[in-house]
Design a protein around this motif. Structure first.
Motif, short mmCIF file in Angstrom:
data_model
loop_
_atom_site.label_atom_id
_atom_site.label_comp_id
_atom_site.label_asym_id
_atom_site.label_seq_id
_atom_site.Cartn_x
_atom_site.Cartn_y
_atom_site.Cartn_z
N ARG A 569 0.81 -1.21 0.00
CA ARG A 569 0.00 0.00 0.00
C ARG A 569 0.84 1.25 0.00
O ARG A 569 0.40 2.30 -0.45
CB ARG A 569 -0.94 0.03 1.22
N TYR A 602 -4.27 -10.87 -2.87
CA TYR A 602 -4.70 -9.82 -1.96
C TYR A 602 -6.03 -10.19 -1.32
O TYR A 602 -6.24 -10.01 -0.12
CB TYR A 602 -4.80 -8.49 -2.70
N SER A 606 -6.78 -10.37 2.67
CA SER A 606 -7.54 -9.29 3.28
C SER A 606 -8.94 -9.69 3.65
O SER A 606 -9.61 -9.00 4.41
CB SER A 606 -7.58 -8.11 2.32
N TYR A 609 -10.05 -9.66 7.31
CA TYR A 609 -10.08 -8.35 7.95
C TYR A 609 -11.29 -7.56 7.49
O TYR A 609 -11.98 -6.91 8.26
CB TYR A 609 -8.81 -7.55 7.62
N ARG A 610 -11.57 -7.69 6.20
CA ARG A 610 -12.69 -6.92 5.68
C ARG A 610 -14.01 -7.52 6.13
O ARG A 610 -14.94 -6.81 6.47
CB ARG A 610 -12.63 -6.81 4.17
N TYR B 606 -5.60 -3.13 5.01
CA TYR B 606 -6.42 -3.88 4.07
C TYR B 606 -7.69 -3.15 3.70
O TYR B 606 -8.58 -3.68 3.09
CB TYR B 606 -6.72 -5.27 4.66
N GLU B 607 -7.73 -1.90 4.13
CA GLU B 607 -8.88 -1.08 3.70
C GLU B 607 -8.82 -0.89 2.21
O GLU B 607 -7.76 -0.80 1.63
CB GLU B 607 -8.80 0.30 4.37
N SER B 608 -10.01 -0.78 1.63
CA SER B 608 -9.96 -0.79 0.16
C SER B 608 -10.07 0.58 -0.47
O SER B 608 -10.34 0.72 -1.63
CB SER B 608 -11.07 -1.69 -0.37
N SER B 609 -9.89 1.64 0.29
CA SER B 609 -10.12 2.92 -0.37
C SER B 609 -8.89 3.43 -1.11
O SER B 609 -7.75 3.23 -0.69
CB SER B 609 -10.56 3.97 0.65
#
Lengths: 624, 620
Positions: A569, A602, A606, A609-610, B606-609
């Protein structure tokens, strides 16, 4: 294979054969201790003289008594000869001791020599076919002074050769037949010994494999790491069974070998019997006929066994020559290998400084690499570019060649084809120091040396002051390692390293990783590669590292390798490696959009967590 | 040589006599025979010379010689037999010794094993210093002792007859028994004193040498090993640490040099004194025998015999001293060996563990305090918790917070410093240790796989059940890899034992360790950071297979990857040795606390923004 670099220096080429080996061995011994070489060549004098006098003196006494000389003559004669004998024996003994006590020190000398040269070589040469054997053999010599210790034994031959000569002459003068018999019987003995040793050597490989297996188990049973599993899984029975199997196998091998030795002993006993019988009969008949005085009889009698003994000793030691020759030849070859880095600078200081200031780019073009002995290439036709100042994330499953790629970039391995360029310059344009200034790597499995923490971090032994101290503090705080540093009892002066020195301090995995990162930052190289730098960190420490990352690395060009896709990220670009080449490339968003492999991975990581985050959002929504 | 050393030596010899009597007897025989051999030559020479001086005929002389030669041959032959008996076992005596030592090592309490002093002592025994180990030294000592004793005895025998003959002719003091006896006594005393001082000096030197060289050699070996392969030296190369290495090696070398100088100079001094005095004693012998010969008190042949025997006596005094010194030195190591083998009486605890079909056990920690031996800080402080088997629990916390320690205590590897751990209401110290540990299938963070065949690594026994193995391997996700090995489950993994095994990657090894835990079919399954070395795909496999893997058992799961807490109903949060939070994910993430802090830190990324990505990339 790439052969643009010359491999062997001129001084080794053409210099083969026993004399060259001997010269090499003696020159190494001279570097080790010149007095040792003096002993090699001086020992024969008192050694032979002593042996000769010792056997002559009783005979002389008997002779003088028989010849009815005066008591004063007798006593003075004994005193004189005795004192000379004393001096000879003392000198010979001292020199022999001097030569014989050196195994541990020889090992140390060879280790020093080995390390000094290995450090000068470059690591990429070690696996090359021509050098690999020489390297391995020299390593073994440094480990246990193999070959060189036997060599010192071989040098002691000179004394015994002289003794043999003297006695051969004395005995030959009386009877050539006797001399011939002695030589033949010794020759037979040695021949048999050689055959027995040949058998031993044949089994040597198998036996040492079993011995190594036993040593492995012995070490395993005392290893605290293994100890947990051994106790919980009750592996003791299995381990002992395997141990017993090996012991049985060794018993069988040695039994067979020792039948050979036994046969040899028996045959040699028979030959000795024959030799002694003939010798005695002959000497006694001469004595009876009166052509031999009792004194000479005594002398010759002891001379026979002395000669046999020394002759056998000479031949035995001579058999060790092979060991010496093999090891010395390899060591010589090893010392002749020169580094493939260029020695004179091609790029000037200013050019390098300019590169650092502007930022350094890294380019790989059609790089292919296969490990020697393997059929598949680990890296195939890999092409990638990292521009100056860019932060690149390199993702890939285990076994796709990421570590190999890193090793290729830092010139630990040489690609089979293709090129690796820093700012457009290939490796050959840089000296070793220049390349290091430009590139730094933090490996996953690095360890600290058993020196002070400051020295581990900065490479300097002297105290940190002024600019350097500031730079160090800055690097430590950016890496989140300042607290660890301050917490140590002697801070920078603490000695690290496990178990080497009694005062070493061990740091935990997480602490080590932070300190290693600090080291990388301190080195301040324009191109930095980080291989799994957060694997031992807990979530909070990892988070801190990610947050500080961009500040810590500043404008450097960075390649960040990790399994934790969270790390992508904060990188500018992502490369996905599979089976040795780059298969996907882009930013996090573009890769997710394209729905390829990266997106898949990914998603895997993830998801949970999501899911949880969504469940929470739902819940809080429900709860109003 | 102290009494304790002699005692240990004798004790060890006694033990050997019990375990391998044939070997000990063969050693004695070999020693006696090798000692006798040179003496026979001396006897022969003097017998012949005597015959000559008595004017015997050639035939009788030859006859005598032949008898002597035949005796020599017999001795030689017998020696060959005993040498074979001895040598073929002696060659691998080190391994034979290490077998019971290894067995004992595995029986030690874990905390004894972890003690570096004990490890050092064991290293001394298992053969760093000699190829033949302690037992080899002991046997070697026996051989030499016997050889030397025989030489002394035969030397004395040689000396007596001519002197007896002399005494018959004697008039007055010079030829009497007393004179000879006094002279012999003098020589003997000189030899004994000489030997004694020399060997005491050598012993002191050796002890200091051994003590001083060990740390130097450790450093030497460490730096040498750094250059073993490209991989081991990569760190040095890339970080330009060669100068540091060279400097340290040089410093070590200088220390070696100083030790060598000291050792050589002491050795030289010792050697000079010894040889000088020994030779002076010989000169005395020459003078004495010449004097007797001159006075006609002994025959010419006896002169030679006398000189030779004095020389032999002097030599064997030295060798006897050598033997005794060797016995003392071996005794020192014998003490180490015997002490090691008598360590650690077995723990009590004999209650068998109750077998339950439903695998429901209850575990409780009651005010447990623990600190590692030699440390002052608490690793666990006042931990009280209770849980039932059949649950899934996660242990989370920062590095060093006590999670792994908790597990080690639960498994019984360490004993609590204070407090109690109970399983099914009974203090775990009361259970039979073997049965208790069988309750656990653990994968530690630093697990160890011995380099055996794959099937054996999983089953931990000789041989394995096919079905059970296949099941365990598939649950760990390793089936494809196992089938790709050239001998399947029969393939050795790693090169430590068989020398030609296949290598598995770090991730594959982790899966293999998990297969081992599954195969065990134990009531507890404990996984400590099981996915640390796994890539996303493999990690996902483990997570999704976790349910399958664990089944109905109790699972304790330690991980930094908080996503793994998904299948855990119960989460224990540790901080600096204390249990600070407990609950489900929902409960804990709702409260302020360490758990929420850690969770947020990880989940953020892991946030998707898109905004998040931009912000992450442009941070200063």
């Amino acid at each position: 294979m790439n052969d643009t670099y010359g491999i062997y220096a001129e001084k080794w080429k053409g210099k083969e054969g026993p004399f060259a080996i001997l010269r090499f061995f003696l020159s190494e011994m001279r570097r080790f201790d010149p007095f040792l070489v003096v002993c090699f060549f001086a020992l024969p004098v008192p050694g032979t003289l002593g042996a000769y006098l010792a056997s002559r003196l009783p005979a002389w006494i008997v002779d003088t008594l028989a010849g009815a000389g005066s008591m004063k003559e007798l006593f003075l004669g004994i005193l004189l000869r005795g004192l000379v004998l004393l001096v000879c024996e003392v000198c010979a003994d001292l020199m022999r001791d001097y030569i014989g006590e050196d195994r541990d020190f020889l090992r140390d000398y060879l280790t020093g020599r080995f390390i000094a040269h290995a450090a000068r070589m470059d690591a990429s040469q070690i696996d090359r076919e021509e050098i690999r054997e020489a390297y391995a053999s020299s390593y073994a010599s440094a480990q246990n002074s193999r070959g060189f210790y036997e060599g010192t034994g071989v040098m002691r031959i000179f004394t015994d050769l002289l003794v043999c000569l003297v006695f051969s002459v004395a005995i030959g003068r009386v009877s050539l037949l006797l001399l011939a018999i002695i030589v033949v019987s010794v020759g037979v003995n040695i021949g048999l010994l050689k055959a027995a040793r040949g058998v031993h050597r044949k089994y040597h490989g198998t036996i040492s494999a079993y011995a190594k297996g036993c040593a492995y188990l012995t070490d395993l049973t005392m290893d605290p790491v293994a100890g947990k599993d051994i106790r919980i899984y009750r592996m003791a029975d299995l381990i002992l069974k395997r141990f017993d199997e090996n012991l049985k196998a060794m018993e069988a091998c040695y039994s067979r070998i020792h039948w050979w030795y036994f046969g040899r002993n028996m045959t040699s006993a028979v030959f000795t019997l024959a030799r002694d019988a003939v010798a005695y009969l002959y000497l006694i008949s001469l004595l009876g006929k009166g052509s031999l005085s009792p004194a000479t009889f005594v002398f010759l009698f002891s001379g026979i066994s002395t000669l046999s003994f020394h002759l056998e000793y000479v031949l035995r030691r001579a058999m060790d020559w092979n060991t010496l020759e093999g090891s010395a030849a390899y060591f010589q070859r090893f010392l002749a290998v020169e580094s493939t880095w260029r020695r004179e600078e091609k790029l000037t200081e200013e050019e390098i400084a300019e590169m650092i200031q502007k930022g350094v780019s890294l380019t790989l073009r059609y790089v292919t690499f296969t490990y020697p002995g393997s059929e598949e290439s680990v890296i195939s036709h890999l092409t990638m570019t990292v521009s100056a100042g860019e932060k690149l994330a390199l993702i890939g499953l285990n076994g796709t060649g990421k570590t190999t790629l890193v090793k290729l970039i830092c010139a630990l391995l040489i690609p089979d084809s293709g090129e690796i360029l820093l700012c457009g310059h290939p490796r050959e344009d840089f000296t070793r120091e220049q390349y290091r200034r430009l590139l730094c790597v933090m490996f996953q499995d690095s360890d600290f040396l058993p020196v002070t923490l400051d020295e581990n971090l900065t490479g300097q032994a002297e105290a940190m002051e002024g600019e350097n101290a500031e730079a160090l503090t800055r690097a430590l705080s950016l890496a989140g390692a300042l607290e660890v540093y301050e917490r140590l009892p002697q801070k920078g002066k603490t000695r690290l390293g496990r178990g080497v020195y009694p005062d070493s301090v061990e740091v935990s995995g997480g602490e080590k990783q932070k300190l290693l990162f600090a080291r990388t930052l301190y080195r301040n190289a324009p191109v930095t590669i980080l291989d799994e730098p957060t694997s031992a960190l807990d979530p909070l420490a990892e988070y801190a590292m990610y947050t500080n990352f961009r500040e810590a690395v500043g404008g450097k060009t960075v390649i960040f390798i990790s399994h934790r896709l969270a790390s992508t990220r904060f990188c500018d670009r992502i490369l996905l490696m599979e089976k040795g080449s780059i298969v996907e490339e882009g930013t996090h968003e573009t890769l997710l959009e394209s729905g390829g492999r990266y997106a898949e991975l990914y998603e895997m990581q993830s998801r949970y967590y999501r899911e949880r985050a969504e469940a929470e959002r739902k819940r809080s929504y429900m709860e109003g | 040589m102290s009494r304790k050393e002699l005692g240990a030596y004798v004790r060890l010899t006694g033990i050997l006599l019990g375990r391998m009597p044939a070997m000990v007897i063969a050693c004695v025989l070999e020693g006696l025979l090798s000692g006798v051999t040179p003496m026979v030559y001396v006897f022969l020479t003097s017998a012949v010379l005597d015959g000559v001086s008595r004017g015997e005929s050639a035939e009788s002389l030859i006859g005598r010689a032949l008898v002597g030669i035949l005796v020599m041959f017999l001795i030689h032959a017998l020696y060959g037999v005993s040498e074979r008996m001895v040598n073929r076992r002696l060659e691998y005596i080190l391994e034979q010794q290490n077998r019971p030592v290894s067995e004992k090592s595995m029986q030690l309490l874990f905390e004894t094993l972890d003690n570096p002093d004990i490890r050092r002592e064991r290293d001394a025994i298992t053969g760093r210093f000699s190829r033949f180990g302690v037992l080899g030294m002991v046997l070697d000592g026996i051989i030499h002792l016997c050889a030397n004793l025989i030489v002394i005895v035969s030397a004395c025998v040689l000396v007596v007859p001519p002197l007896r003959g002399a005494a018959a002719l004697a008039v007055g003091f010079p030829g009497s028994y007393a004179c000879t006896f006094l002279f012999l006594l003098l020589i003997l005393l000189i030899c004994i004193a000489n030997t004694h001082f020399v060997h005491r000096e050598y012993r002191t030197m050796s002890e200091k040498y051994d003590a001083d060289i060990a740390p130097l050699d450790t450093v030497r070996k460490y730096y040498l090993r750094l250059f073993a392969t490209t991989d081991t030296q990569k760190d040095i190369r890339v970080n330009g640490l060669e100068k540091t290495v060279e400097r340290e090696v040089k410093r070590n070398r200088e220390a070696f040099g100083r030790l060598r100088k000291w050792f050589l100079s002491r050795n030289l001094r010792r050697g000079t004194c010894f040889q000088g005095i020994a030779n002076l004693a010989m000169i005395l012998a020459y003078l004495f025998s010449a004097w007797y010969g001159f006075m006609g008190l002994i025959t010419l042949g006896s002169v030679v015999r006398f000189i030779e025997s004095v020389r032999h006596v002097s030599e064997c005094m030295f060798r006897l001293g050598d033997s005794l010194s060797q016995i003392g030195y071996s005794g020192m190591y014998a003490i180490k060996l015997l002490d090691f083998m008598e360590l650690d009486l077995p723990r009590e605890g004999t209650i068998p563990v109750e077998k339950r079909q439903d695998d429901r056990f209850s575990v409780s920690f009651e005010h447990v305090y623990f600190r590692y031996p030699g440390r002052e800080d608490w690793a666990l402080e006042d931990v009280t918790v209770q849980f039932e088997i059949g649950e899934r629990m996660a242990l989370v916390g920062r590095n060093g917070s006590g999670k792994t320690t908790f597990i080690k205590l639960l498994c019984g590897l360490y004993e609590v410093t204070s407090g109690v751990i109970r399983v099914n209401g009974i203090d775990i110290r009361k259970y039979d240790p073997k049965e208790y540990m069988a309750l656990f299938g653990v994968v530690f963070q630093d697990f160890c796989l011995p380099d055996f065949r794959l099937g054996e690594i999983v089953s931990c026994e000789e041989g394995w059940e096919e079905e059970r193995l296949r099941d365990a391997v598939s649950r760990a996700g390793l089936t494809a890899r196992m089938e790709s090995l050239h001998r399947g489950a029969d393939t050795p993994i790693g090169k430590g034992f068989y020398g030609e095994g296949e290598n598995l990657s770090g991730g594959e090894r982790q899966k293999l360790a998990m297969a081992r835990a599954v195969y065990r079919n134990a009531a507890f399954v404990i996984l400590d950071e099981p996915t640390a070395a796994l890539d996303p795909e493999a990690e996902c496999q483990v997570f999704s297979g976790f349910d399958r893997m664990v089944g109905r058992k109790t699972a304790l799961y330690i991980s930094h990857r908080l996503a793994s807490c998904r299948f855990c109903e119960d989460i224990l949060v540790f901080d600096r040795g204390r249990l600070v939070q407990r609950g489900s994910h929902e409960e804990l993430s709702g409260k302020n606390g360490l758990y929420r802090e850690m969770w947020t830190a990880q989940a953020r990324y892991y946030e998707s923004s898109q905004e998040f990505s931009d912000k992450a990339r442009t941070m200063p």
